[in-house]
Scaffold this motif. Structure first.
Motif: not given
Length: 146
Positions: A107-115
């Motif tokens: 799931t790493r680097l899969s959510d633009p907002a989290t990145v």
């Protein structure tokens, strides 16, 4: 053959192969969510430079760089994340950081907002400024190849 064979209109799949080095043996094949994050970061960089192509090698160099001379208290990316991105890291405050490599944590680097959130927090600490859109795209290209 010149370096302009693919021109500025190379498709996202080609850009990803070039950026992440996907043709090299042993690299993870990023999932659609990671590809979408890379495409988003690359599009932001291309707004400033239409010919921009993300580079996993430039991202690697930035990630592995050390603090500037005379600034020993400045952390580097590897201060917390280590040089082995498939391993657990640790923040300066002692908090455990899951591996950055999507091969270890899919799931790493899969959510633009989290990145975006973590770039906004970590770039000023490490670089003393915000990361440029090109630096963000290069870092994502490097990280999704892990």
């Amino acid at each position: 053959m010149t370096g302009h064979r693919f021109g500025r209109r190379a498709g996202p799949a080609l850009l990803l192969l070039v950026a992440a080095g996907a043709a090299a043996p042993g690299l993870a094949d990023p999932g659609p969510a990671q590809r979408a994050v890379l495409d988003r970061q690359a599009a932001a960089a291309r707004a400033a430079d239409a010919g921009f192509v993300p580079s996993a090698e430039r991202g690697r160099a930035l990630f592995m760089s050390r603090p500037a001379a005379g600034k020993p208290d400045t952390p580097s990316c590897t201060s917390c994340h280590t040089t082995n991105l498939a391993r657990t890291g640790q923040a300066r405050a002692g908090k455990v950081i899951e591996p950055l490599a999507p091969s270890a944590v899919p799931t790493r680097l899969s959510d633009p907002a989290t990145v975006d959130k973590w770039f906004s927090r970590n770039c000023p600490d490490v670089l003393g400024r915000d990361c440029s859109p090109a630096e963000r795209a290069d870092l994502v290209a490097f990280l999704i190849a892990q």
